[in-house]
Motif scaffolding. Structure first.
Motif, PDB file in Angstrom:
ATOM      1  N   HIS A  87       1.613  14.811  -4.545  1.00  0.00           N
ATOM      2  CA  HIS A  87       1.036  13.468  -4.499  1.00  0.00           C
ATOM      3  C   HIS A  87       1.224  12.756  -5.834  1.00  0.00           C
ATOM      4  O   HIS A  87       1.232  13.395  -6.894  1.00  0.00           O
ATOM      5  CB  HIS A  87      -0.455  13.543  -4.137  1.00  0.00           C
ATOM      6  CG  HIS A  87      -0.698  14.049  -2.757  1.00  0.00           C
ATOM      7  ND1 HIS A  87      -1.318  15.253  -2.482  1.00  0.00           N
ATOM      8  CD2 HIS A  87      -0.376  13.522  -1.554  1.00  0.00           C
ATOM      9  CE1 HIS A  87      -1.371  15.431  -1.177  1.00  0.00           C
ATOM     10  NE2 HIS A  87      -0.810  14.396  -0.589  1.00  0.00           N
ATOM     11  N   CYS A 115     -15.721   3.971   1.992  1.00  0.00           N
ATOM     12  CA  CYS A 115     -14.399   3.537   2.453  1.00  0.00           C
ATOM     13  C   CYS A 115     -14.016   4.375   3.658  1.00  0.00           C
ATOM     14  O   CYS A 115     -14.106   5.602   3.617  1.00  0.00           O
ATOM     15  CB  CYS A 115     -13.349   3.707   1.350  1.00  0.00           C
ATOM     16  SG  CYS A 115     -13.733   2.827  -0.184  1.00  0.00           S
ATOM     17  N   GLU A 145       0.814  -1.210   0.000  1.00  0.00           N
ATOM     18  CA  GLU A 145       0.000   0.000   0.000  1.00  0.00           C
ATOM     19  C   GLU A 145       0.850   1.264   0.000  1.00  0.00           C
ATOM     20  O   GLU A 145       0.389   2.323  -0.413  1.00  0.00           O
ATOM     21  CB  GLU A 145      -0.942   0.003   1.204  1.00  0.00           C
ATOM     22  CG  GLU A 145      -2.023  -1.069   1.100  1.00  0.00           C
ATOM     23  CD  GLU A 145      -3.089  -0.908   2.170  1.00  0.00           C
ATOM     24  OE1 GLU A 145      -2.979   0.038   2.967  1.00  0.00           O
ATOM     25  OE2 GLU A 145      -4.026  -1.714   2.201  1.00  0.00           O
ATOM     26  N   HIS A 165     -15.727   4.921  -8.839  1.00  0.00           N
ATOM     27  CA  HIS A 165     -14.921   6.080  -8.449  1.00  0.00           C
ATOM     28  C   HIS A 165     -15.186   7.267  -9.380  1.00  0.00           C
ATOM     29  O   HIS A 165     -15.317   8.404  -8.937  1.00  0.00           O
ATOM     30  CB  HIS A 165     -13.434   5.721  -8.497  1.00  0.00           C
ATOM     31  CG  HIS A 165     -12.982   4.911  -7.328  1.00  0.00           C
ATOM     32  ND1 HIS A 165     -13.416   5.148  -6.054  1.00  0.00           N
ATOM     33  CD2 HIS A 165     -12.135   3.844  -7.247  1.00  0.00           C
ATOM     34  CE1 HIS A 165     -12.857   4.277  -5.231  1.00  0.00           C
ATOM     35  NE2 HIS A 165     -12.082   3.477  -5.937  1.00  0.00           N
ATOM     36  N   THR A 195      -6.290  13.273  -3.558  1.00  0.00           N
ATOM     37  CA  THR A 195      -5.940  13.160  -2.138  1.00  0.00           C
ATOM     38  C   THR A 195      -6.227  14.438  -1.370  1.00  0.00           C
ATOM     39  O   THR A 195      -6.940  14.436  -0.370  1.00  0.00           O
ATOM     40  CB  THR A 195      -4.454  12.790  -1.985  1.00  0.00           C
ATOM     41  OG1 THR A 195      -4.222  11.518  -2.601  1.00  0.00           O
ATOM     42  CG2 THR A 195      -4.066  12.700  -0.516  1.00  0.00           C
ATOM     43  N   ARG A 199     -12.228  -0.976   2.879  1.00  0.00           N
ATOM     44  CA  ARG A 199     -11.993  -0.392   1.556  1.00  0.00           C
ATOM     45  C   ARG A 199     -12.723  -1.164   0.475  1.00  0.00           C
ATOM     46  O   ARG A 199     -12.398  -1.074  -0.691  1.00  0.00           O
ATOM     47  CB  ARG A 199     -10.496  -0.343   1.268  1.00  0.00           C
ATOM     48  CG  ARG A 199      -9.736   0.546   2.235  1.00  0.00           C
ATOM     49  CD  ARG A 199      -8.262   0.619   1.938  1.00  0.00           C
ATOM     50  NE  ARG A 199      -7.980   1.346   0.715  1.00  0.00           N
ATOM     51  CZ  ARG A 199      -6.751   1.654   0.322  1.00  0.00           C
ATOM     52  NH1 ARG A 199      -5.708   1.296   1.058  1.00  0.00           N
ATOM     53  NH2 ARG A 199      -6.551   2.313  -0.796  1.00  0.00           N
ATOM     54  N   ASN A 232       1.062   2.039  -3.650  1.00  0.00           N
ATOM     55  CA  ASN A 232      -0.164   1.910  -4.425  1.00  0.00           C
ATOM     56  C   ASN A 232      -0.674   3.259  -4.904  1.00  0.00           C
ATOM     57  O   ASN A 232      -0.467   4.287  -4.253  1.00  0.00           O
ATOM     58  CB  ASN A 232      -1.257   1.252  -3.580  1.00  0.00           C
ATOM     59  CG  ASN A 232      -1.220  -0.252  -3.694  1.00  0.00           C
ATOM     60  OD1 ASN A 232      -0.357  -0.818  -4.361  1.00  0.00           O
ATOM     61  ND2 ASN A 232      -2.149  -0.926  -3.037  1.00  0.00           N
ATOM     62  N   CYS A 233      -1.364   3.240  -6.036  1.00  0.00           N
ATOM     63  CA  CYS A 233      -2.127   4.399  -6.512  1.00  0.00           C
ATOM     64  C   CYS A 233      -3.499   4.336  -5.846  1.00  0.00           C
ATOM     65  O   CYS A 233      -4.165   3.292  -5.902  1.00  0.00           O
ATOM     66  CB  CYS A 233      -2.272   4.347  -8.032  1.00  0.00           C
ATOM     67  SG  CYS A 233      -3.449   5.524  -8.723  1.00  0.00           S
ATOM     68  N   ILE A 234      -3.950   5.426  -5.226  1.00  0.00           N
ATOM     69  CA  ILE A 234      -5.223   5.376  -4.499  1.00  0.00           C
ATOM     70  C   ILE A 234      -6.424   5.400  -5.432  1.00  0.00           C
ATOM     71  O   ILE A 234      -7.560   5.246  -4.978  1.00  0.00           O
ATOM     72  CB  ILE A 234      -5.345   6.522  -3.477  1.00  0.00           C
ATOM     73  CG1 ILE A 234      -5.501   7.870  -4.194  1.00  0.00           C
ATOM     74  CG2 ILE A 234      -4.177   6.560  -2.527  1.00  0.00           C
ATOM     75  CD1 ILE A 234      -5.922   8.981  -3.273  1.00  0.00           C
ATOM     76  N   HIS A 256      -5.841   1.333  -6.893  1.00  0.00           N
ATOM     77  CA  HIS A 256      -5.463   0.405  -5.813  1.00  0.00           C
ATOM     78  C   HIS A 256      -4.358  -0.569  -6.217  1.00  0.00           C
ATOM     79  O   HIS A 256      -4.111  -1.542  -5.510  1.00  0.00           O
ATOM     80  CB  HIS A 256      -6.660  -0.388  -5.291  1.00  0.00           C
ATOM     81  CG  HIS A 256      -7.762   0.459  -4.745  1.00  0.00           C
ATOM     82  ND1 HIS A 256      -7.600   1.293  -3.673  1.00  0.00           N
ATOM     83  CD2 HIS A 256      -9.045   0.629  -5.145  1.00  0.00           C
ATOM     84  CE1 HIS A 256      -8.735   1.919  -3.426  1.00  0.00           C
ATOM     85  NE2 HIS A 256      -9.628   1.537  -4.309  1.00  0.00           N
ATOM     86  N   TYR A 316     -12.137   7.875   2.926  1.00  0.00           N
ATOM     87  CA  TYR A 316     -11.437   7.786   1.653  1.00  0.00           C
ATOM     88  C   TYR A 316     -11.790   8.990   0.786  1.00  0.00           C
ATOM     89  O   TYR A 316     -12.962   9.322   0.619  1.00  0.00           O
ATOM     90  CB  TYR A 316     -11.820   6.489   0.949  1.00  0.00           C
ATOM     91  CG  TYR A 316     -10.967   6.182  -0.245  1.00  0.00           C
ATOM     92  CD1 TYR A 316      -9.647   5.807  -0.077  1.00  0.00           C
ATOM     93  CD2 TYR A 316     -11.471   6.276  -1.533  1.00  0.00           C
ATOM     94  CE1 TYR A 316      -8.848   5.523  -1.164  1.00  0.00           C
ATOM     95  CE2 TYR A 316     -10.684   5.991  -2.621  1.00  0.00           C
ATOM     96  CZ  TYR A 316      -9.373   5.611  -2.431  1.00  0.00           C
ATOM     97  OH  TYR A 316      -8.596   5.330  -3.506  1.00  0.00           O
TER      98      TYR A 316
END
Length: 419
Positions: free
Chosen positions: A38, A311, A17, A217, A59, A339, A20-22, A25, A404
């Motif tokens: 970011h 999330c 994590e 998303h 973010t 999540r 990871n790219c949020i 994922h 999230y």
């Protein structure tokens, strides 16, 4: 004089994590750094841009009127590649140590061109292998069928002749062996085909699930038409922990600019745009917030309604927690984190524990500093244990929350508990 390259390597422990790219994922692929600092996959940022979401950072929500330059973060990419190689070697297990000459011959060979980035790629490789096995067994079966007619005639004649002399003839085991081999081959083929169907079903489900996650998303970002139901009622029920029940309130000094709170400071919501809060070193840079109340002794219990949040993480942390870190990833924070289906976990002092449970609509948190325990429950008609860990804080801890940052309108509510 020894050069800088001769210094010994220092081992650094990373979780997947951390790289990871949020948005997707997955491990960062061609990591692009926005002006706010970011990092995301370049492809993910372009998907968001193409869907009409502008260039707001997922973010911190910082926005730019013009497209920022998406330059590759080469150092971060190298770190991702090293992590992927190390993860692959760990999955493969130890190999016999080659001789010196053999090792030298391979010392200058480049690393493998393709490294599996996920379980999905391993499943796809296994699917191909099973398909080859199925084809091989069917081919052997066809070859056997083409050879057996003549063999069956010979064995049949011998069997009849032997049966007239002695029922215990040595010919009978040959016939039995032939039948047994055929049955074994049929069973093997049947089992392989079952495995093949399950793997194909998993591949189909996984691809559909990942596509739906990205669509969700994208849908969640732009407009209020996709916001979760804001009419979710706050929990209001009797509890066996009522003698220790408290109703903490969100602290405005620690509140991230991605969040806003209700007037009673008991509902926190992801804002559709950055809030103009004054800068403070106590304010989180990611969508997190602490409560004002601090505890260093005794026993406390509170409940959090998570039904209006896709999330989230719920737990406790000290006030000195690093404001750039995620809840549970530090030595002074503990939490459970949802999540999505199959991504429920607990984090305690930087260590992750996977949890096997459906999404809890209401989470009960029991902080028992008399015995040094932190316990999480799923609250419905009665409390059901989710996770328990030891807690030894050197300073007072506060209720802590993370929402999230990709879903404006998501909210968590601190509930009132009836005695």
């Amino acid at each position: 004089m020894a050069g800088a390259g001769c210094n010994p390597a220092i081992p650094v422990w990373l979780n997947e994590e951390d790289l990871n790219c949020i948005i997707c994922h997955g491990l960062l692929d061609w990591p692009a750094t926005l002006p706010c600092g970011h990092n995301f996959c370049r492809g993910c940022l372009r998907h968001l841009r193409a869907a009409g979401h502008g260039w707001a950072c997922p973010t911190c929500r910082e926005d730019w009127p013009r497209p920022p330059p998406l330059r590759k973060n080469t150092q971060l990419q190298a770190l991702v590649d090293k992590y992927a190689c190390a993860a692959r070697e760990l999955d493969a297990g130890p190999e016999p140590a080659p001789g010196h000459a053999h090792a030298h011959a391979h010392a200058h060979q480049p690393p493998p061109a393709a490294v599996p980035k996920s379980t999905m790629e391993a499943i796809q490789g296994l699917t191909g292998l099973v398909e080859q096995l199925v084809d091989t067994v069917k081919r052997l079966q066809r070859q056997r069928c083409s050879l057996e007619p003549g063999l069956d005639n010979e064995l049949g004649i011998l069997g009849k002749a032997a049966a007239s002399v002695d029922n215990t003839s040595l010919v009978s085991p040959k016939l039995t062996t032939s039948n047994t081999s055929e049955e074994k081959m049929i069973n093997i083929l049947h089992n392989l085909e079952e495995i093949q169907e399950k793997l194909q079903g998993y591949n189909t489900w996984k691809v559909a699930s990942e596509e739906q996650t990205l669509v969700d998303h994208l849908k969640a970002l732009p407009s209020s038409s996709h916001l979760p139901d804001q009419r979710c009622p706050a929990p209001n029920r009797a509890s066996q922990f009522a003698p220790w029940a408290i109703n903490p309130t969100f602290d405005l000094k620690s509140l991230s600019c991605s969040l806003e709170v209700s007037k009673d400071c008991q509902r926190v919501t992801v804002s559709p745009r950055p809030q103009p809060y004054p800068w403070s070193c106590e304010r989180f840079s990611v969508s997190q917030v602490l409560c004002s109340q601090a505890f260093s002794s005794g026993r406390q219990y509170w409940e959090v309604d998570t039904r209006c949040c896709n999330c989230w993480a719920v737990g406790v942390a000290s006030w000195s927690m690093n404001r750039d870190k995620m809840l549970g990833r530090t030595t002074d924070s503990w939490c459970i984190e949802w999540r999505g289906t199959g991504q429920f976990s607990a984090w305690a002092m930087g260590k992750k524990t996977d949890l096997d449970s459906s999404k809890p609509g209401i989470v009960g948190v029991l902080l028992d500093l008399e015995f040094g325990k932190l316990v999480f429950y799923s609250v419905a008609n009665q409390e059901r244990l989710l996770y328990e860990c030891e807690i030894s804080a050197s300073s007072p801890v506060h209720p802590a929350f993370w929402l999230y940052g990709l879903n404006p309108g998501n909210s968590l509510v601190i509930g009132r508990i009836k005695a």
